[in-house]
Design a protein around this motif. Structure first.
Motif, PDB file in Angstrom:
ATOM      1  N   LEU A   1       0.818  -1.074  -0.098  1.00 51.92           N
ATOM      2  CA  LEU A   1       0.058  -0.069   0.004  1.00 51.92           C
ATOM      3  C   LEU A   1       0.703   1.023   0.109  1.00 51.92           C
ATOM      4  N   ARG A   2       2.066   1.307   0.803  1.00 50.62           N
ATOM      5  CA  ARG A   2       2.806   2.374   0.735  1.00 50.62           C
ATOM      6  C   ARG A   2       3.489   2.823  -0.642  1.00 50.62           C
ATOM      7  N   VAL A   3       3.780   1.709  -1.386  1.00 49.59           N
ATOM      8  CA  VAL A   3       4.542   1.729  -2.702  1.00 49.59           C
ATOM      9  C   VAL A   3       3.259   1.965  -3.695  1.00 49.59           C
ATOM     10  N   PHE A   4       2.138   1.641  -3.566  1.00 55.21           N
ATOM     11  CA  PHE A   4       1.097   2.262  -4.419  1.00 55.21           C
ATOM     12  C   PHE A   4       0.782   3.736  -4.214  1.00 55.21           C
ATOM     13  N   ASP A   5       1.103   4.139  -2.799  1.00 57.17           N
ATOM     14  CA  ASP A   5       0.883   5.617  -2.686  1.00 57.17           C
ATOM     15  C   ASP A   5       1.879   6.525  -3.226  1.00 57.17           C
ATOM     16  N   VAL A   6       2.975   5.888  -3.320  1.00 53.52           N
ATOM     17  CA  VAL A   6       4.287   6.682  -3.884  1.00 53.52           C
ATOM     18  C   VAL A   6       4.195   6.504  -5.362  1.00 53.52           C
TER      19      VAL A   6
ATOM     20  N   HIS B   1       5.717   6.436 -21.048  1.00 50.09           N
ATOM     21  CA  HIS B   1       6.541   7.028 -20.047  1.00 50.09           C
ATOM     22  C   HIS B   1       6.194   6.921 -18.958  1.00 50.09           C
ATOM     23  N   GLY B   2       5.383   6.110 -18.374  1.00 53.86           N
ATOM     24  CA  GLY B   2       5.032   6.006 -16.841  1.00 53.86           C
ATOM     25  C   GLY B   2       3.667   5.323 -16.861  1.00 53.86           C
ATOM     26  N   VAL B   3       3.088   5.630 -15.826  1.00 56.49           N
ATOM     27  CA  VAL B   3       1.790   5.039 -15.239  1.00 56.49           C
ATOM     28  C   VAL B   3       0.466   6.150 -15.074  1.00 56.49           C
ATOM     29  N   ALA B   4      -0.359   5.584 -15.310  1.00 54.99           N
ATOM     30  CA  ALA B   4      -1.577   6.350 -15.081  1.00 54.99           C
ATOM     31  C   ALA B   4      -2.494   5.390 -14.097  1.00 54.99           C
ATOM     32  N   LEU B   5      -3.479   6.262 -13.053  1.00 52.10           N
ATOM     33  CA  LEU B   5      -4.382   5.601 -12.290  1.00 52.10           C
ATOM     34  C   LEU B   5      -5.502   5.246 -13.246  1.00 52.10           C
ATOM     35  N   THR B   6      -6.064   4.005 -12.992  1.00 55.16           N
ATOM     36  CA  THR B   6      -7.396   3.440 -13.492  1.00 55.16           C
ATOM     37  C   THR B   6      -8.532   4.342 -12.600  1.00 55.16           C
ATOM     38  N   ASP B   7      -9.722   4.125 -12.818  1.00 55.12           N
ATOM     39  CA  ASP B   7     -10.720   4.832 -12.213  1.00 55.12           C
ATOM     40  C   ASP B   7     -10.792   4.010 -10.770  1.00 55.12           C
ATOM     41  N   ALA B   8     -10.275   2.892 -10.663  1.00 48.71           N
ATOM     42  CA  ALA B   8     -10.515   2.517  -9.285  1.00 48.71           C
ATOM     43  C   ALA B   8      -9.498   2.830  -8.334  1.00 48.71           C
ATOM     44  N   GLY B   9      -8.217   2.898  -9.288  1.00 49.80           N
ATOM     45  CA  GLY B   9      -6.786   3.359  -8.442  1.00 49.80           C
ATOM     46  C   GLY B   9      -7.347   4.729  -7.981  1.00 49.80           C
ATOM     47  N   ARG B  10      -8.016   5.555  -8.670  1.00 52.00           N
ATOM     48  CA  ARG B  10      -8.359   7.041  -8.129  1.00 52.00           C
ATOM     49  C   ARG B  10      -9.122   7.152  -7.133  1.00 52.00           C
ATOM     50  N   ALA B  11      -9.988   5.801  -7.237  1.00 52.25           N
ATOM     51  CA  ALA B  11     -11.033   5.963  -5.958  1.00 52.25           C
ATOM     52  C   ALA B  11     -10.449   5.465  -4.706  1.00 52.25           C
ATOM     53  N   PHE B  12      -9.427   4.529  -4.860  1.00 53.91           N
ATOM     54  CA  PHE B  12      -8.823   3.752  -3.728  1.00 53.91           C
ATOM     55  C   PHE B  12      -7.864   4.843  -2.980  1.00 53.91           C
ATOM     56  N   LEU B  13      -7.172   5.701  -3.799  1.00 57.16           N
ATOM     57  CA  LEU B  13      -6.007   6.569  -3.428  1.00 57.16           C
ATOM     58  C   LEU B  13      -6.408   7.298  -2.302  1.00 57.16           C
TER      59      LEU B  13
ATOM     60  N   ASN C   1      -8.340   7.319   0.441  1.00 57.83           N
ATOM     61  CA  ASN C   1      -8.717   6.761   1.524  1.00 57.83           C
ATOM     62  C   ASN C   1      -7.239   6.180   2.186  1.00 57.83           C
ATOM     63  N   ILE C   2      -6.699   5.567   1.154  1.00 58.53           N
ATOM     64  CA  ILE C   2      -5.183   5.029   1.468  1.00 58.53           C
ATOM     65  C   ILE C   2      -4.429   6.295   1.952  1.00 58.53           C
ATOM     66  N   ARG C   3      -4.283   7.580   1.352  1.00 55.67           N
ATOM     67  CA  ARG C   3      -3.566   8.579   1.905  1.00 55.67           C
ATOM     68  C   ARG C   3      -4.022   9.046   3.125  1.00 55.67           C
ATOM     69  N   ARG C   4      -5.384   8.969   3.502  1.00 55.66           N
ATOM     70  CA  ARG C   4      -5.733   9.461   5.048  1.00 55.66           C
ATOM     71  C   ARG C   4      -5.337   8.486   5.857  1.00 55.66           C
ATOM     72  N   ALA C   5      -5.230   7.013   5.553  1.00 57.71           N
ATOM     73  CA  ALA C   5      -4.785   6.102   6.487  1.00 57.71           C
ATOM     74  C   ALA C   5      -3.500   6.289   6.827  1.00 57.71           C
ATOM     75  N   PHE C   6      -2.540   6.527   5.816  1.00 58.55           N
ATOM     76  CA  PHE C   6      -1.299   6.833   6.066  1.00 58.55           C
ATOM     77  C   PHE C   6      -1.006   8.006   6.936  1.00 58.55           C
ATOM     78  N   GLU C   7      -1.764   8.927   6.908  1.00 53.83           N
ATOM     79  CA  GLU C   7      -1.966  10.351   7.374  1.00 53.83           C
ATOM     80  C   GLU C   7      -2.142  10.233   8.958  1.00 53.83           C
ATOM     81  N   LEU C   8      -3.101   9.344   9.007  1.00 55.25           N
ATOM     82  CA  LEU C   8      -3.653   8.732  10.717  1.00 55.25           C
ATOM     83  C   LEU C   8      -2.514   8.063  11.155  1.00 55.25           C
ATOM     84  N   ILE C   9      -1.722   7.199  10.303  1.00 55.37           N
ATOM     85  CA  ILE C   9      -0.536   6.526  10.988  1.00 55.37           C
ATOM     86  C   ILE C   9       0.395   7.458  11.445  1.00 55.37           C
TER      87      ILE C   9
END
Length: 303
Positions: free
Chosen positions: A15-20, A62-74, A76-84
């Motif tokens: 999840l941390r790798v996904f966020d970065v 030249h890289g990657v782009a988020l899918t619709d599912a990735g954009r929806a997931f991101l 909450n994952i960021r908020r979780a890491f901020e809480l941690i």
């Protein structure tokens, strides 16, 4: 057996790798930020997508782009890491709690009046004062430091600092002294009220310090704590015995006076005692140093 939500969570590292990667949108830049190889980043993203059963990124030239599912997931994952991160920061800056064991008299007459200065100088140390006549246990009672009255050695595995000598003096209120018809002499204690504590040292003080074998005719008022005898003396109810450092503030302010200059050196001195193996070494050492520095402001000890 009920399965908790935490048992179904994806690996935290993935999840941390996904966020970065979502920040950089580039595996190479994400790898540099994480200080790992680009292949390791790609492997973590594949594992996460396999675990979720969902594509999170679309690979581009030249890289990657988020899918619709990735954009929806991101978010909450960021908020979780901020809480941690917030929880970790709060934990690291939380005050250390230390417990000091002392007799009620020492706590009330010497320690508590000085605590505001300690709190101001050490905001990250919370002190808990355990005031008891009973000998507290470092382990069973969670005590970090103790002020003990007695004679060393106190036992193996302990660090001991001399704090105060037991130098006993007689005290009374200035109003009581002024009300006496005759000048105060040791012989005139006969007929006066002697305020006793649990140490019962008046007979020894009369003989050793004042040269009086007894004080026949003196009235006695008994207290289980020295602080109560001191307070009764301040109220003009009689004459009390106390270690000089315990009544230094009252003598300086005029609440108490010494009817005699005689001092009796006792055998039960005061010491700061701590276990050699401490739960919080640095804060414990800070409290020890503070106690010793406060001691330095008192009158010299009698030898």
């Amino acid at each position: 057996m009920t399965t908790t939500n935490s048992a179904r969570l994806p690996p935290l590292n993935a999840l941390r790798v996904f966020d970065v990667v979502a920040q950089q949108l580039n595996f190479r830049l994400a790898a540099e930020q994480l200080n790992v190889t680009q292949g390791a980043v790609a492997q973590q993203i594949r594992k996460l997508e396999d675990d979720l059963g969902i594509r999170l990124f679309i690979r581009e030239a030249h890289g990657v782009a988020l899918t619709d599912a990735g954009r929806a997931f991101l978010p909450n994952i960021r908020r979780a890491f901020e809480l941690i991160g917030d929880a970790t920061a709060n934990l690291r800056t939380a005050p250390t709690r230390l417990t000091i064991s002392a007799t009620p008299t020492f706590a009330a007459k010497w320690l508590l009046p000085r605590l505001p200065g300690f709190v101001a100088a050490h905001p990250l140390i919370d002190l808990r004062i355990l005031a008891s006549e009973q000998l507290s246990s470092f382990h069973a009672d969670g005590v970090d430091l103790a002020i003990r009255q007695g004679r060393p050695p106190f036992g193996p595995g302990l660090e001991v600092d001399f704090l105060f000598a037991q130098t006993l003096i007689a005290v009374c209120s200035p109003a009581l002294l002024a009300s006496l018809d005759a000048p105060m002499t040791p012989a005139n204690l006969r007929g006066q009220v002697l305020l006793e504590d649990s140490h019962n040292l008046w007979p020894e003080y009369l003989e050793r310090a004042l040269g009086q074998a007894n004080a026949l005719g003196s009235k006695r008022m008994q207290f289980n704590q020295t602080s109560l005898a001191i307070d009764a003396a301040i109220a003009g109810q009689g004459f009390a015995l106390a270690s000089r450092f315990l009544v230094q503030a009252e003598l300086a302010s005029g609440l108490l006076v010494q009817p005699f200059t005689a001092v009796m050196r006792g055998t039960q001195d005061f010491y700061v005692v701590a276990p050699r193996r401490q739960r919080h070494p640095e804060p414990t050492q800070a409290v020890r140093q503070w106690l010793m520095s406060e001691r330095g402001a008192e009158l010299p000890d009698l030898q």
